[in-house]
Design a protein around this motif. Structure first.
Motif, PDB file in Angstrom:
ATOM      1  N   HIS A 334       0.544  -1.140  -0.003  1.00  0.00           N
ATOM      2  CA  HIS A 334      -0.009  -0.213  -0.066  1.00  0.00           C
ATOM      3  C   HIS A 334       0.956   1.204   0.207  1.00  0.00           C
ATOM      4  O   HIS A 334       1.938   1.320   1.223  1.00  0.00           O
ATOM      5  N   TYR A 335       0.530   2.182  -1.016  1.00  0.00           N
ATOM      6  CA  TYR A 335       1.080   3.010  -1.090  1.00  0.00           C
ATOM      7  C   TYR A 335       0.306   4.177  -1.021  1.00  0.00           C
ATOM      8  O   TYR A 335      -0.637   4.670  -1.885  1.00  0.00           O
ATOM      9  N   PRO A 336       0.481   5.412   0.340  1.00  0.00           N
ATOM     10  CA  PRO A 336      -0.477   6.489   0.185  1.00  0.00           C
ATOM     11  C   PRO A 336      -0.044   7.663  -1.228  1.00  0.00           C
ATOM     12  O   PRO A 336       0.406   7.661  -1.466  1.00  0.00           O
ATOM     13  N   ARG A 337      -1.959   7.824  -0.886  1.00  0.00           N
ATOM     14  CA  ARG A 337      -1.280   8.912  -2.882  1.00  0.00           C
ATOM     15  C   ARG A 337      -0.562   9.682  -1.955  1.00  0.00           C
ATOM     16  O   ARG A 337      -0.749  11.296  -2.869  1.00  0.00           O
ATOM     17  N   TRP A 338      -0.771  10.620  -0.884  1.00  0.00           N
ATOM     18  CA  TRP A 338      -0.267  11.996  -0.310  1.00  0.00           C
ATOM     19  C   TRP A 338       0.943  11.828  -0.632  1.00  0.00           C
ATOM     20  O   TRP A 338       1.693  12.938  -1.021  1.00  0.00           O
ATOM     21  N   LYS A 339       1.672  10.574  -1.070  1.00  0.00           N
ATOM     22  CA  LYS A 339       3.027  10.462  -1.064  1.00  0.00           C
ATOM     23  C   LYS A 339       3.620  10.058  -2.626  1.00  0.00           C
ATOM     24  O   LYS A 339       4.895  11.090  -2.930  1.00  0.00           O
ATOM     25  N   ARG A 340       2.962   9.969  -3.422  1.00  0.00           N
ATOM     26  CA  ARG A 340       2.593  10.200  -4.690  1.00  0.00           C
ATOM     27  C   ARG A 340       3.002  11.603  -5.589  1.00  0.00           C
ATOM     28  O   ARG A 340       2.933  11.611  -6.074  1.00  0.00           O
ATOM     29  N   PHE A 344       5.047  13.804  -7.059  1.00  0.00           N
ATOM     30  CA  PHE A 344       4.701  14.848  -8.276  1.00  0.00           C
ATOM     31  C   PHE A 344       4.825  16.127  -8.072  1.00  0.00           C
ATOM     32  O   PHE A 344       6.498  16.433  -9.168  1.00  0.00           O
ATOM     33  N   TYR A 345       4.680  16.688  -7.043  1.00  0.00           N
ATOM     34  CA  TYR A 345       5.219  18.271  -6.906  1.00  0.00           C
ATOM     35  C   TYR A 345       6.634  18.762  -6.121  1.00  0.00           C
ATOM     36  O   TYR A 345       7.308  19.999  -6.980  1.00  0.00           O
ATOM     37  N   ALA A 346       7.057  18.059  -6.122  1.00  0.00           N
ATOM     38  CA  ALA A 346       8.736  17.809  -5.031  1.00  0.00           C
ATOM     39  C   ALA A 346       9.895  17.235  -6.268  1.00  0.00           C
ATOM     40  O   ALA A 346      11.133  18.079  -6.384  1.00  0.00           O
ATOM     41  N   VAL A 347       8.986  16.476  -7.173  1.00  0.00           N
ATOM     42  CA  VAL A 347       9.957  15.720  -7.939  1.00  0.00           C
ATOM     43  C   VAL A 347       9.664  15.894  -9.471  1.00  0.00           C
ATOM     44  O   VAL A 347      10.784  16.597 -10.700  1.00  0.00           O
ATOM     45  N   SER A 348       8.967  15.525  -9.960  1.00  0.00           N
ATOM     46  CA  SER A 348       8.557  15.343 -10.470  1.00  0.00           C
ATOM     47  C   SER A 348       8.535  17.000 -12.053  1.00  0.00           C
ATOM     48  O   SER A 348       8.612  16.715 -13.367  1.00  0.00           O
ATOM     49  N   LEU A 349       7.604  17.893 -11.096  1.00  0.00           N
ATOM     50  CA  LEU A 349       7.192  18.806 -11.963  1.00  0.00           C
ATOM     51  C   LEU A 349       7.869  19.840 -12.184  1.00  0.00           C
ATOM     52  O   LEU A 349       8.299  19.814 -13.211  1.00  0.00           O
ATOM     53  N   ASP A 414       8.176   5.500 -12.656  1.00  0.00           N
ATOM     54  CA  ASP A 414       8.107   4.735 -12.456  1.00  0.00           C
ATOM     55  C   ASP A 414       8.613   5.096 -10.655  1.00  0.00           C
ATOM     56  O   ASP A 414       8.247   4.508  -9.633  1.00  0.00           O
ATOM     57  N   LYS A 415       9.086   6.117 -10.621  1.00  0.00           N
ATOM     58  CA  LYS A 415       8.884   6.591  -9.506  1.00  0.00           C
ATOM     59  C   LYS A 415       7.797   6.983  -8.462  1.00  0.00           C
ATOM     60  O   LYS A 415       7.606   7.143  -7.165  1.00  0.00           O
ATOM     61  N   GLU A 416       6.641   7.113  -8.714  1.00  0.00           N
ATOM     62  CA  GLU A 416       5.205   7.535  -8.735  1.00  0.00           C
ATOM     63  C   GLU A 416       4.612   6.707  -7.824  1.00  0.00           C
ATOM     64  O   GLU A 416       3.683   7.105  -7.675  1.00  0.00           O
TER      65      GLU A 416
END
Length: 736
Positions: A334-340, A344-349, A414-416
């Motif tokens: 289980h991977y919480p949505r808030w971590k994703r 996303f906002y700290a790395v992907s974007l 992949d990281k998300e």
């Protein structure tokens, strides 16, 4: 003692001895394994591939023998319909499990997958979900060899393999297998199993090569493509064929405009405006008619009424804290949505913004280089032949950045850490479309709307469009084919890693050539239970044999399983769809400036159909078949691109010289208002066209209704028979 009691219990595999403990447990079980007739025939001659083999499971060279035995025994115990033969290949040194399934097992899997098969004519002759209890109703069910196609057999077999689950939590090497977790996907992602791939059916493949790959003057045999490669790939080639056919309209109009332009300025201005509006109408009509054609193919191929699975397994790569699933009750990551969202906002974007800044920098350097070359040519310091050089530089930079950004997008995705495969693919499509659109169109937008130099835009688009397509086709067909042949050639020399390649090259350099027909027999493996035998040239398919000066064979023949195992895996239609979507943007957004864009796209796609067919038939492993209703998220991307067509073309009309020359007395504000009005009128036209063209043809709707009616009638008759049978039973009991 059951399989779970003898092998699968966690205390047997996760004791204090770790791997040594596992080895001891397996050695104790080996004596029991020998009592099974399947294991006595497991080790096969590397040259003899069973004709019934559908799927190959390949292990690395350093895979422990006891792990292979354990997996073989576990599969045979938990899914008795699967037959496995173990084969240790002398050429590559790799161990393969050659898998097939019994006919009863295939029928059971077909029912689990709701696979549609054709009924006999006396039962209506339609496609119907397969039910094991109604097996006698289906056409050719008596023929166990031909009832299922090779693609259906492989699809069912992979389903059976991927759904083998352990009863208890176990530890295989350093990898923990959770209770109820599918074994095979976990072992593949953890590297215990190197790869799983379906084998080609050589007879069917030869026929496809003749009637499809090398048949340039005939239509695509889409039904045969679907039968061999599955619905997903069949749907891609159906889309590519329809798109290519529709390209004849803008190609013909574009050629006529190009031939008749230049003689009259007013006429050229009218052509520009009319062609821009025609692009909008054409893109809308194509998308709506494709939806109808797509529904026809989906109905004919039995996937139109397929439903999405409500219960989906997590991706094998999905990680997270182990928690009990509220649906299945099993332990799942289980991977919480808030971590994703944080990632996303700290790395992907930020990474995506940085990539777009790099694209801006490349565009700035391109325009600087362009001005430098033009100034040099104008002053006479540079030759005129250098004029296309900046555009060639831009095309090369765009293609290189495409590859880099594709890798970055996949890494970020992949990281998300998405749970479902469909969600993972959709998010990847979004990232790649953002990257590729900015990379492909930014320089064109800058030239069109900032510099407003349509002559420069025309030459820039022509070079970018043509070079990108030519290089893409060469890379897809010729380069991939040469790479595949190189890998097979290296495999014939026993080279499967870079270190082995270097050692072979050193051996060649340090020795003078000599001729010897002897074969190199590799050293025996750690266990005599899996043997290596000489390759029989008469039954192998591969390359011929050459020798080293030492007298050892440097090149041996490869079996079909070895040869196909050395080929790269087919990555699916992802890159192919992306290429067509970008081309669709070039044609619909900017062909009013460069009327020959549709013509060059048509020429490219005529070649693209055969080059993609060549690639999938000649250069890659056979992909596993997938069943889909449509082209998925790419349909949404097409819709977005179509809306972009309206915005871009109306904007081009607004800033172009033709607009100013046709309406010289309008102020800038009035001209802007006129463009906004035109844009809204065109949007309304698009909506009207969309509403006027039904997505599903009427005859398909009627046939679907007939199928639904027949299902209900069959269910009613079955219930009535059960009621009658129950009544007869009760009557007999009352009499007795």
């Amino acid at each position: 003692m059951t399989a779970n009691e003898s092998v699968s219990r966690s205390e047997q595999l996760t004791g204090d001895g770790g791997t040594d403990g596992l080895r001891k447990r397996i050695s104790n079980v080996t004596s029991k394994l020998k009592s099974f007739s399947s294991w006595s025939h497991d080790v096969c001659n590397s040259s003899c591939i069973p004709s019934s083999c559908d799927v190959v499971m390949q292990f690395p060279k350093d895979a422990p023998t006891y792990i292979i035995k354990w997996l073989n025994y576990t599969i045979s115990s938990l899914e008795s319909s699967i037959t496995i033969q173990v084969c240790k290949h002398e050429s590559t040194g790799l161990t393969n499990l050659l898998c097939s399934a019994s006919f009863h097992g295939l029928m059971k899997g077909a029912e689990e997958l709701s696979l549609k098969k054709q009924l006999k004519q006396k039962y209506g002759g339609q496609l119907k979900d397969f039910f094991l209890e109604d097996a006698g109703m289906y056409q050719d069910v008596e023929d166990t060899e031909l009832f299922f196609t090779s693609e259906e057999r492989q699809h069912i077999l992979l389903h059976l393999l991927n759904n083998i689950r352990l009863g208890d939590t176990e530890k295989v090497l350093s990898h923990v297998m959770l209770e109820g977790q599918p074994i095979i996907p976990k072992l593949v992602t953890s590297g215990v199993i190197q790869q799983i791939y379906p084998l080609h059916c050589l007879q069917d493949l030869k026929k496809l090569r003749k009637t499809w790959v090398f048949s340039f003057t005939s239509f695509q045999p889409l039904d045969e493509v679907k039968e061999y490669f599955g619905v997903r790939i069949g749907m891609y080639f159906a889309f590519l064929g329809e798109y290519t056919l529709f390209l004849t309209i803008p190609a013909l109009i574009g050629v006529l405009i190009w031939l008749s332009s230049g003689s009259n300025q007013v006429q050229d201005d009218v052509y520009f405006v009319v062609f821009a509006l025609l692009n909008v109408i054409w893109s809308t009509v194509f998308i709506e008619l494709w939806k109808r054609k797509e529904a026809e193919y989906a109905f004919k191929w039995g996937t139109l009424d397929s439903q999405d699975d409500l219960i989906t397994e997590p991706r094998p790569e999905y990680t997270g804290e182990l928690m009990k699933s509220p649906v299945t009750g099993r332990l799942e990551p289980h991977y919480p949505r808030w971590k994703r969202n944080v990632f996303f906002y700290a790395v992907s974007l930020p990474v995506m913004v940085l990539c777009h800044c790099v694209i801006l920098l490349v565009c700035f350097n391109f325009f600087t280089f362009y001005d430098f070359i033009n100034c040099g040519i104008s002053s006479g310091h540079l030759l005129f032949i250098l004029k296309p050089l900046p555009n060639i530089f831009l095309a090369a930079a765009v293609m290189i950045m495409d590859k880099v950004y594709s890798w970055i997008a996949k890494w970020l995705n992949d990281k998300e850490n998405y749970r479902n495969e469909e969600e993972y693919k959709n998010q990847l499509i979004i990232k790649l479309m953002v990257f590729q659109s900015v990379n492909s169109f930014l320089s064109l937008f800058y030239t069109a709307f900032y510099i407003q130099d349509f002559n420069r835009l025309k030459s820039q688009l022509a070079v970018l469009f043509i070079i990108r397509q030519m290089v893409g086709n060469m890379k897809e067909s010729l380069v991939s084919f040469l790479i595949a042949k190189l890998k097979q050639d290296q495999g014939a020399r026993g080279i499967t890693t870079k270190n082995e390649l270097l050692s072979k090259l050193k051996e060649c350099v340090s020795s003078a050539p000599a001729h010897d027909d002897s074969h190199n027999v590799p050293p025996e493996s750690e266990s005599s239970d899996i043997k290596e035998e000489s390759t029989n040239p008469q039954t192998d398919s591969g390359v011929s044999s050459h020798t080293l000066s030492s007298g050892k064979s440097f090149k041996t023949k490869l079996t079909q399983a070895e040869s196909e195992g050395l080929l790269p895996q087919y990555d699916g239609t992802f890159e192919d769809y992306l290429e067509m979507i970008i081309q669709f943007g070039y044609v619909t957004w900017f062909s009013s400036v460069f009327p020959l864009a549709g013509f060059f796209a048509l020429l490219n796609n005529v070649v693209e159909i055969r080059s993609d067919a060549f690639k999938i038939c000649m250069s890659y492993q056979r992909p596993a078949g997938e069943r889909v209703r449509n082209i998925g998220a790419w349909q949404v991307v097409l819709e977005v691109m179509s809306i972009g067509t309206i915005i871009v073309n109306t904007a081009l009309i607004g800033i172009s010289g033709p607009m100013q020359r046709l309406f010289p007395h309008l102020s800038n504000i009035h001209r802007l208002l006129l463009i906004v009005v035109v844009e809204h009128v065109v949007l309304a036209m698009k909506y009207i066209i969309r509403m006027a063209i039904a997505e599903v043809p009427e005859w398909v709707s009627v046939e679907m209704a007939k199928l639904e009616f027949s299902k209900r009638e069959a269910l009613r008759c079955r219930l009535q028979d059960q009621i009658n049978e129950l009544g007869e039973t009760q009557a007999v009991e009352m009499k007795s």
